[in-house]
Write a protein that holds these residues in place. Structure first.
Motif, mmCIF file in Angstrom:
data_model
loop_
_atom_site.group_PDB
_atom_site.id
_atom_site.type_symbol
_atom_site.label_atom_id
_atom_site.label_comp_id
_atom_site.label_asym_id
_atom_site.label_seq_id
_atom_site.Cartn_x
_atom_site.Cartn_y
_atom_site.Cartn_z
ATOM 1 N N ARG A 63 -62.836 -32.643 11.607
ATOM 2 C CA ARG A 63 -61.509 -32.113 11.909
ATOM 3 C C ARG A 63 -61.559 -31.484 13.297
ATOM 4 N N LYS A 64 -60.621 -31.852 14.133
ATOM 5 C CA LYS A 64 -60.627 -31.273 15.472
ATOM 6 C C LYS A 64 -60.526 -29.750 15.413
ATOM 7 N N GLU A 65 -59.733 -29.228 14.486
ATOM 8 C CA GLU A 65 -59.524 -27.777 14.412
ATOM 9 C C GLU A 65 -60.798 -27.025 14.019
ATOM 10 N N ASP A 66 -61.796 -27.734 13.473
ATOM 11 C CA ASP A 66 -63.041 -27.073 13.091
ATOM 12 C C ASP A 66 -63.985 -26.884 14.264
ATOM 13 N N ALA A 106 -60.711 -35.720 7.538
ATOM 14 C CA ALA A 106 -61.148 -35.935 8.919
ATOM 15 C C ALA A 106 -60.000 -36.508 9.743
ATOM 16 N N ASP A 107 -59.899 -36.107 10.999
ATOM 17 C CA ASP A 107 -58.840 -36.636 11.858
ATOM 18 C C ASP A 107 -59.359 -37.202 13.169
ATOM 19 N N SER A 125 -70.329 -32.454 22.696
ATOM 20 C CA SER A 125 -70.433 -32.190 24.132
ATOM 21 C C SER A 125 -69.308 -32.829 24.936
ATOM 22 N N ALA A 126 -68.233 -33.211 24.284
ATOM 23 C CA ALA A 126 -67.125 -33.857 25.002
ATOM 24 C C ALA A 126 -65.808 -33.397 24.407
ATOM 25 N N GLU A 127 -64.731 -33.598 25.180
ATOM 26 C CA GLU A 127 -63.406 -33.289 24.679
ATOM 27 C C GLU A 127 -63.071 -34.214 23.507
ATOM 28 N N VAL A 128 -62.364 -33.680 22.541
ATOM 29 C CA VAL A 128 -61.993 -34.459 21.356
ATOM 30 C C VAL A 128 -60.477 -34.491 21.240
ATOM 31 N N GLU A 129 -59.934 -35.693 21.060
ATOM 32 C CA GLU A 129 -58.511 -35.869 20.825
ATOM 33 C C GLU A 129 -58.305 -36.254 19.368
#
Length: 404
Positions: A63-66, A106-107, A125-129
């Protein structure tokens, strides 16, 4: 502009396509045997493709929010392909592989190259969309959508699409049954020593290859005796076995040209002599209800007329969704000094000149020069009443497109 009593090519083609029937016979074949066949029915999507969200990469579902600022996530599950996953526990990640179903909750999926793994925890270690690296349910095809239509030729990609629908057996048009009849007492088969006055039967093997490429079944292949009685008997026998008869030779005005005469006497002759070069003495009609396409006798004329007129006829009979070839426009690298009353199909090939693609013509365009077709990779069209200078734009058809 056509010469006296010569039918223009476009009119001839319209006539041919209006007079030949679509073969209605259908058969079912295994998917692996469906290549180059013509679909006999529409195929609809029975379920979403893919049937569920799945991963486009090897990596970690989360989940991105995690994701906190550099905070690690515990790896709480492993999701191999082919197994239904359990819901993702909050604050964790799941090891996932390409094609694996995305676990509920999961998103996003982060590629394994963008993750540091330590003590069964990951640090991203990278941006997640949100939604990255996820192939959504139904993104290829939605349930109930029309996937493939009747009349579609089956290529490898159609085989793959049918497989994605779960189709194991495919409804296809039965192969068109064709009889080949070549004329001329001078013809002998390759492998036989030539006696004076004899030549090898080039046209039989050209047509066998063309018909095989077109997905047809040759049910009869004969060389006719140069007599009216023998020609009539062979044509009538072919009409009982084939969906389409194709002859070479015997359609001009000579005393030994019996094919056209048999059509007039025992069947129907509805087309004769075309404004085409090479191939003017072409005939079309029927015998006992079976269509007959009478091609000229010269080898290059057989090839050209088969590709330009015979292939559309075969496509129509096969139930193909497209009957006519699609050409491209290219500049000529040759000249034609004298305008003809006939449309000329020049054996040619594409070549790069000064960084641009041009059409180059074979120097000898005689209808008896079969080597020109081996040198060429297609046909360039010189319209009726037209001269050509280098750089003039012409329509060009590759052999592959003409046979597609």
């Amino acid at each position: 502009m056509a010469g006296p009593n010569l039918t223009p090519v476009d009119d001839a083609l319209t006539h041919l396509l209006s007079r030949v029937p679509v073969t209605t016979a259908v058969e079912t074949v295994a998917l692996q045997d469906s290549l180059d066949r013509i679909l006999a029915e529409d195929y609809y999507v029975p379920a979403d493709v893919p049937p569920a969200d799945n991963s486009a990469v090897d990596g970690y579902a989360l989940r991105k929010e995690d994701l906190g600022a550099g905070e690690p996530l515990r790896v709480s599950a492993r999701v191999p392909a082919g197994q239904a996953p359990q819901p993702l526990a909050a604050g964790t990640a799941a090891r996932i592989f390409t094609g694996s179903e995305i676990p509920e909750g999961a998103d996003s999926v982060v590629m394994q190259e963008r993750v540091d793994l330590s003590d069964n925890s990951i640090t991203v270690s990278a941006e997640v969309e949100a939604g990255q690296n996820i192939r959504r349910q139904g993104q290829d095809l939605k349930k109930g959508a029309l996937a493939l239509t009747s009349g579609t030729p089956v290529r490898p990609q159609e085989m793959g699409l049918l497989a994605s629908l779960g189709i194991a057996r495919v409804s296809v048009m039965a192969r068109l049954k064709v009889a080949i009849l070549t004329t001329g007492d001078e013809l002998v088969d390759p492998g036989t020593p030539l006696a004076p006055g004899q030549i090898y039967n080039t046209n039989r093997f050209t047509m066998l290859g063309l018909l095989a490429s077109a997905g047809c079944e040759v049910v009869l292949c004969e060389t006719l005796e140069d007599t009216r009685q023998a020609t009539r008997a062979s044509i009538q026998r072919a009409a009982t076995q084939a969906d389409l008869i194709i002859t070479s030779g015997g359609v001009s005005v000579g005393e030994e040209d019996h094919v056209r005469a048999v059509l007039e006497e025992s069947g129907e002759l509805s087309l004769w002599r075309l404004a085409i070069k090479p191939g003017k003495p072409l005939a079309f009609g029927s015998i006992n209800g079976t269509p007959l396409l009478g091609l000229p006798g010269n080898p290059a004329s057989v090839l050209v007329t088969f590709l330009v007129l015979g292939m559309p006829v075969i496509r129509k009979c096969q139930g193909h969704g497209r009957t006519r070839a699609i050409g491209e426009t290219l500049p000529a690298a040759f000249s034609v000094a004298s305008a003809s009353t006939r449309r000329e199909y020049v054996r040619a090939r594409k070549e790069i000149q000064s960084g641009e693609t041009h059409i180059t013509a074979y120097p000898n365009q005689s209808s008896g020069v079969m080597s020109s077709a081996c040198w060429a990779d297609g046909l360039a069209v010189v319209p009726e009443g037209t001269t050509v200078e280098p750089g003039d734009l012409l329509t060009y058809y590759s052999f592959a497109e003409l046979l597609a």
